[in-house]
Scaffold this active site. Structure first.
Site, PDB file in Angstrom:
ATOM      1  CG  ASP A 105      -2.190   1.175   1.273  1.00 51.66           C
ATOM      2  OD1 ASP A 105      -1.928   1.862   0.821  1.00 51.66           O
ATOM      3  OD2 ASP A 105      -2.993   1.282   2.331  1.00 51.66           O
ATOM      4  N   GLY A 157      -9.895   4.544  -5.780  1.00 54.21           N
ATOM      5  CA  GLY A 157      -8.279   3.935  -6.329  1.00 54.21           C
ATOM      6  C   GLY A 157      -7.532   4.268  -4.552  1.00 54.21           C
ATOM      7  CG  ASP A 167      -7.385  11.129  -5.836  1.00 53.23           C
ATOM      8  OD1 ASP A 167      -6.463  11.073  -5.054  1.00 53.23           O
ATOM      9  OD2 ASP A 167      -7.730  11.306  -6.550  1.00 53.23           O
ATOM     10  CB  SER A 201      -3.536   5.989 -16.427  1.00 50.26           C
ATOM     11  OG  SER A 201      -3.291   7.067 -16.853  1.00 50.26           O
TER      12      SER A 201
HETATM   13  N1  AR6 Z   1      -0.925   1.649  -2.787  1.00 49.16           N
HETATM   14  C1  AR6 Z   1      -1.249   0.840  -4.220  1.00 49.16           C
HETATM   15  N2  AR6 Z   1      -1.225   1.091  -5.042  1.00 49.16           N
HETATM   16  C2  AR6 Z   1      -2.774   1.554  -5.389  1.00 49.16           C
HETATM   17  C3  AR6 Z   1      -3.153   1.246  -4.533  1.00 49.16           C
HETATM   18  C4  AR6 Z   1      -2.242   1.441  -2.910  1.00 49.16           C
HETATM   19  N3  AR6 Z   1      -2.873   1.837  -1.895  1.00 49.16           N
HETATM   20  N4  AR6 Z   1      -5.113   1.595  -4.459  1.00 49.16           N
HETATM   21  C5  AR6 Z   1      -5.202   1.294  -5.770  1.00 49.16           C
HETATM   22  N5  AR6 Z   1      -3.468   1.117  -6.175  1.00 49.16           N
HETATM   23  P1  AR6 Z   1      -6.094   4.058  -9.964  1.00 49.16           P
HETATM   24  P2  AR6 Z   1      -6.060   6.022 -12.231  1.00 49.16           P
HETATM   25  C6  AR6 Z   1      -3.053   1.001  -7.923  1.00 49.16           C
HETATM   26  O1  AR6 Z   1      -7.358   3.567  -9.680  1.00 49.16           O
HETATM   27  O2  AR6 Z   1      -6.567   4.491 -12.982  1.00 49.16           O
HETATM   28  C7  AR6 Z   1      -9.727   7.981  -9.102  1.00 49.16           C
HETATM   29  O3  AR6 Z   1     -10.711   7.934  -8.832  1.00 49.16           O
HETATM   30  C8  AR6 Z   1      -4.224  -0.218  -8.601  1.00 49.16           C
HETATM   31  O4  AR6 Z   1      -4.181  -1.299  -8.349  1.00 49.16           O
HETATM   32  O5  AR6 Z   1      -5.688   4.270  -8.429  1.00 49.16           O
HETATM   33  O6  AR6 Z   1      -5.275   7.115 -12.706  1.00 49.16           O
HETATM   34  C9  AR6 Z   1      -9.253   9.011  -8.850  1.00 49.16           C
HETATM   35  O7  AR6 Z   1      -9.339  10.260  -8.822  1.00 49.16           O
HETATM   36  C10 AR6 Z   1      -3.917   0.430  -9.665  1.00 49.16           C
HETATM   37  O8  AR6 Z   1      -2.596  -0.496 -10.761  1.00 49.16           O
HETATM   38  O9  AR6 Z   1      -5.558   5.477 -10.876  1.00 49.16           O
HETATM   39  C11 AR6 Z   1      -9.100   9.506 -10.722  1.00 49.16           C
HETATM   40  O10 AR6 Z   1     -10.765   9.867 -10.983  1.00 49.16           O
HETATM   41  C12 AR6 Z   1      -2.791   1.966  -9.575  1.00 49.16           C
HETATM   42  O11 AR6 Z   1      -2.874   1.746  -8.480  1.00 49.16           O
HETATM   43  C13 AR6 Z   1      -8.688   7.799 -11.435  1.00 49.16           C
HETATM   44  O12 AR6 Z   1      -9.576   7.412  -9.969  1.00 49.16           O
HETATM   45  C14 AR6 Z   1      -3.972   3.227 -10.606  1.00 49.16           C
HETATM   46  O13 AR6 Z   1      -5.466   2.683 -10.415  1.00 49.16           O
HETATM   47  C15 AR6 Z   1      -7.531   8.169 -11.546  1.00 49.16           C
HETATM   48  O14 AR6 Z   1      -7.680   6.258 -12.467  1.00 49.16           O
END
Ligand code: AR6
Length: 163
Positions: free
Chosen positions: A8, A30, A32, A116
């Site tokens: 994490d 996610g 964020d 992304s």
């Molecule tokens: N630690 C590490 N990696 C993570 C964690 C964590 N705690 N949580 C998720 N991931 P995403 P995006 C991974 O969806 O595609 C949001 O609503 C996840 O498995 O977080 O850039 C924002 O506000 C994936 O491999 O980001 C935007 O609207 C990676 O992080 C939108 O999502 C990115 O997944 C951005 O989407």
């Protein structure tokens, strides 16, 4: 060369962690959501103060880390592949610009999520390739650059790409 870490991102002991934000810069799901939950209200307050108009895709900017172990959060906005934003230079720009911001801050260690690759739907293999290529090719004073994979399968994919 970056290193692969499984876990994490909010628990990483680094100077700065990178957030996969959206252009509004007011939080989301996610990674964020996880960063805003762990960082507390100071992160959102700083987002509102420093980015009243949000941030364009491919750009990066910093806020406090609030309650996180990291001093800073560097927020970057990846392209939304699912919505048809398939220009790869926007994705590589996120890594390049985040490292430039880290250099401006004097950060020595940084942890990236796979920008992304989640909600925004960028194909995982290519998201990993873009991260590794761009970080490896960047001129930066940051000594410790980590790519944090949330699950075992992704960690294995990142490790293979780095081997
Ligand atoms: N630690 C590490 N990696 C993570 C964690 C964590 N705690 N949580 C998720 N991931 P995403 P995006 C991974 O969806 O595609 C949001 O609503 C996840 O498995 O977080 O850039 C924002 O506000 C994936 O491999 O980001 C935007 O609207 C990676 O992080 C939108 O999502 C990115 O997944 C951005 O989407």
């Amino acid at each position: 060369m970056p290193t692969a870490v499984r876990g994490d991102i909010t628990t990483q002991q680094v100077d700065a962690i990178v957030n996969a934000a959206n252009s509004a810069m007011r939080g989301g799901g996610g990674v964020d959501g996880a960063i805003h939950r762990a960082g507390g209200p100071a992160v959102l307050r700083d987002c509102i103060d420093r980015f009243p108009d949000g941030l364009p895709t491919g750009e990066a900017g910093w806020t406090t880390g609030g309650d996180l172990p990291s001093r800073w959060v560097i927020h970057t906005v990846g392209p939304n592949h699912r919505a048809g934003q398939t220009d790869r230079s926007l994705l590589t720009s996120c890594y390049r610009r985040s490292l430039e911001v880290a250099d401006e801050l004097g950060a020595r260690s940084i942890a990236f999520p796979l920008i992304s690759a989640g909600i925004y739907g960028w194909p995982k293999d290519d998201a990993i390739a873009a991260a590794v290529e761009t970080i490896s090719g960047a001129r930066t004073a940051v000594q410790d650059v980590r790519i944090v994979a949330f699950d075992e399968g992704t960690f294995d994919q990142v490790s293979r790409r780095l081997a």
